[in-house]
Design an enzyme around this catalytic site. Sequence first.
Site, PDB file in Angstrom:
ATOM      1  CG  HIS A  45      -3.847 -11.759  -1.988  1.00  0.00           C
ATOM      2  ND1 HIS A  45      -4.679 -11.343  -2.999  1.00  0.00           N
ATOM      3  CD2 HIS A  45      -3.429 -10.618  -1.364  1.00  0.00           C
ATOM      4  CE1 HIS A  45      -4.766 -10.022  -2.985  1.00  0.00           C
ATOM      5  NE2 HIS A  45      -4.021  -9.562  -2.014  1.00  0.00           N
ATOM      6  CB  THR A  46       0.307 -17.401   0.046  1.00  0.00           C
ATOM      7  OG1 THR A  46       0.448 -18.618   0.762  1.00  0.00           O
ATOM      8  CG2 THR A  46       1.513 -16.534   0.374  1.00  0.00           C
ATOM      9  N   GLY A  84       4.512   6.199  -4.240  1.00  0.00           N
ATOM     10  CA  GLY A  84       5.798   5.518  -4.168  1.00  0.00           C
ATOM     11  C   GLY A  84       6.143   5.092  -2.750  1.00  0.00           C
ATOM     12  CG  ASP A 134      -3.663 -20.174   1.041  1.00  0.00           C
ATOM     13  OD1 ASP A 134      -4.324 -21.220   0.910  1.00  0.00           O
ATOM     14  OD2 ASP A 134      -2.440 -20.109   0.809  1.00  0.00           O
ATOM     15  CG  HIS A 151      -2.190  -0.774   0.960  1.00  0.00           C
ATOM     16  ND1 HIS A 151      -3.455  -0.253   1.092  1.00  0.00           N
ATOM     17  CD2 HIS A 151      -2.361  -2.060   0.565  1.00  0.00           C
ATOM     18  CE1 HIS A 151      -4.351  -1.186   0.795  1.00  0.00           C
ATOM     19  NE2 HIS A 151      -3.722  -2.289   0.473  1.00  0.00           N
ATOM     20  CG  ASP A 152       4.922   3.335   1.795  1.00  0.00           C
ATOM     21  OD1 ASP A 152       4.359   4.449   1.752  1.00  0.00           O
ATOM     22  OD2 ASP A 152       6.155   3.211   1.943  1.00  0.00           O
ATOM     23  CB  SER A 184       2.587   8.640   1.965  1.00  0.00           C
ATOM     24  OG  SER A 184       2.409   7.622   1.005  1.00  0.00           O
ATOM     25  CB  SER A 231      -1.925 -22.917   4.422  1.00  0.00           C
ATOM     26  OG  SER A 231      -2.076 -22.338   3.150  1.00  0.00           O
TER      27      SER A 231
HETATM   28  C1  HEM Z   1      -3.006  -7.005  -7.368  1.00  0.00           C
HETATM   29  C2  HEM Z   1      -3.707  -6.123  -6.737  1.00  0.00           C
HETATM   30  C3  HEM Z   1      -4.201  -6.342  -5.347  1.00  0.00           C
HETATM   31  C4  HEM Z   1      -5.484  -6.214  -4.931  1.00  0.00           C
HETATM   32  C5  HEM Z   1      -6.678  -5.821  -5.771  1.00  0.00           C
HETATM   33  C6  HEM Z   1      -5.505  -6.534  -3.526  1.00  0.00           C
HETATM   34  C7  HEM Z   1      -6.629  -6.508  -2.731  1.00  0.00           C
HETATM   35  C8  HEM Z   1      -6.681  -6.904  -1.413  1.00  0.00           C
HETATM   36  C9  HEM Z   1      -7.868  -6.893  -0.602  1.00  0.00           C
HETATM   37  C10 HEM Z   1      -9.237  -6.398  -1.039  1.00  0.00           C
HETATM   38  C11 HEM Z   1      -7.541  -7.412   0.609  1.00  0.00           C
HETATM   39  C12 HEM Z   1      -8.482  -7.647   1.797  1.00  0.00           C
HETATM   40  C13 HEM Z   1      -8.551  -6.414   2.660  1.00  0.00           C
HETATM   41  C14 HEM Z   1      -9.529  -6.580   3.790  1.00  0.00           C
HETATM   42  O1  HEM Z   1     -10.705  -6.711   3.536  1.00  0.00           O
HETATM   43  O2  HEM Z   1      -9.118  -6.535   4.965  1.00  0.00           O
HETATM   44  C15 HEM Z   1      -6.138  -7.748   0.561  1.00  0.00           C
HETATM   45  C16 HEM Z   1      -5.447  -8.308   1.589  1.00  0.00           C
HETATM   46  C17 HEM Z   1      -4.105  -8.557   1.562  1.00  0.00           C
HETATM   47  N1  HEM Z   1      -3.242  -8.235   0.537  1.00  0.00           N
HETATM   48 FE1  HEM Z   1      -3.733  -7.612  -1.307  1.00  0.00          FE
HETATM   49  N2  HEM Z   1      -4.250  -6.856  -3.118  1.00  0.00           N
HETATM   50  C18 HEM Z   1      -3.410  -6.746  -4.194  1.00  0.00           C
HETATM   51  C19 HEM Z   1      -2.045  -6.946  -4.204  1.00  0.00           C
HETATM   52  C20 HEM Z   1      -1.315  -7.286  -3.094  1.00  0.00           C
HETATM   53  C21 HEM Z   1       0.130  -7.323  -3.069  1.00  0.00           C
HETATM   54  C22 HEM Z   1       1.041  -6.919  -4.207  1.00  0.00           C
HETATM   55  C23 HEM Z   1       0.478  -7.743  -1.811  1.00  0.00           C
HETATM   56  C24 HEM Z   1       1.845  -7.959  -1.231  1.00  0.00           C
HETATM   57  C25 HEM Z   1       2.863  -8.356  -1.918  1.00  0.00           C
HETATM   58  C26 HEM Z   1      -0.752  -7.982  -1.080  1.00  0.00           C
HETATM   59  C27 HEM Z   1      -0.818  -8.474   0.182  1.00  0.00           C
HETATM   60  C28 HEM Z   1      -1.989  -8.642   0.907  1.00  0.00           C
HETATM   61  C29 HEM Z   1      -2.041  -9.270   2.215  1.00  0.00           C
HETATM   62  C30 HEM Z   1      -0.864  -9.901   2.952  1.00  0.00           C
HETATM   63  C31 HEM Z   1      -3.366  -9.194   2.636  1.00  0.00           C
HETATM   64  C32 HEM Z   1      -3.948  -9.707   3.961  1.00  0.00           C
HETATM   65  C33 HEM Z   1      -4.034  -8.564   4.955  1.00  0.00           C
HETATM   66  C34 HEM Z   1      -4.548  -8.980   6.327  1.00  0.00           C
HETATM   67  O3  HEM Z   1      -4.363 -10.122   6.722  1.00  0.00           O
HETATM   68  O4  HEM Z   1      -5.111  -8.103   7.013  1.00  0.00           O
HETATM   69  N3  HEM Z   1      -1.811  -7.665  -1.882  1.00  0.00           N
HETATM   70  N4  HEM Z   1      -5.651  -7.422  -0.671  1.00  0.00           N
END
Ligand code: HEM
Length: 327
Positions: free
Chosen positions: A195-196, A76, A246, A70-71, A80, A249
Amino acid sequence: MACPKLFLSCLLLELMFFFLVPEVAQGHSLKVGFYGKACPNAEAIVKEVIGQILSVAPSLSGPLLRLHFHDCFVRGCEGSVLLDSPTYQSEKYAFRKHGLRGYQEIDRVKTALEKACPGIVSCADILALVARDVVVATGGLFYDVETGRRDGYVSISEEARRDLIPPTANITTLKADFAKRGLSAKDLVILSGGHTIGNSHCSPFSNRLYNFTGKGDADPTLDSNYIARLKLSCKPNDQTTLVEMDPGSARTFDIKYFDLILKRRGLFTSDAALLDDNQTKAYLDFQIKTGGSTFFKDFGVSMVKMGRIGVLPKMAGEVRKVCTKVN
Ligand code: HEM
């Protein structure tokens, strides 16, 4: 535009940012081991504090990894996402609904670093190092993190809303969005592999369960058994429940996320969309066939690339003393 400092100095900083920082910075000011002389134990300190945090709160691994993404995608990688303001809405405000967490833990890391080497390690670098340590702590592979980022002065909620890709995005939007930040289709699929680990609220995918085309229907590309299972946890308009992205896991960095996508169980439209492109689909197939033979290493490579987005030039920005406030 809301300014955190005196209007004139803020304007000058904004102009500097506009002219000096291209959307995709090449990361020339970054290097592995940047703090080697000024704060030789910096990386060890980050690792130790994150180890302590995850040993009592393992569910924070997801939020702590996500903060770096997100940062980097908004203004960039310049910290922020961590700024607070009593007078205007910072990025945090936009993320509130989407459940960004881990801010206090970043403050804890910063406090430990300030004690050892005051004013040396930037908050943007802390996010990058923490992300790596989370990956390793959850079962991923170690990778060298480039450091030397500077912290920015500005954080605006509308920019976060505008610049972060929505979970409803299709493959065309996803690829274009990554490309404008210098990230390839391969980076897209690899970084989506983040998202793993972690959890999601129901709201980012609720439309896929209850109202996909506005007629009260479900997304036909989502496995129907999975829909039934998700509906047990997520009732319509649920804003609070968390589900594992996931399942089974969600605290382990592995390749099961890719397996889920191939089984049409990717949680978000943006996850499922990785099936809609030959290149991203081929990568998924290859990893599943080979037991993730290159994914773990590839993840580090793509994270380093992501960590170069919009990095401030050497003379711009500052090293914040406190991550929530400009100095
Ligand atoms: C490709 C575009 C991406 C989209 C549209 C996206 C979207 C989201 C959304 C909607 C959530 C759930 C948020 C919630 O409801 O609490 C999420 C969680 C998460 N995202 Fe992504 N994401 C993206 C890319 C990434 C990238 C690049 C990473 C890290 C390399 C990442 C890591 C994570 C992680 C670790 C969570 C879990 C957060 C938690 O456990 O609270 N995401 N993402």
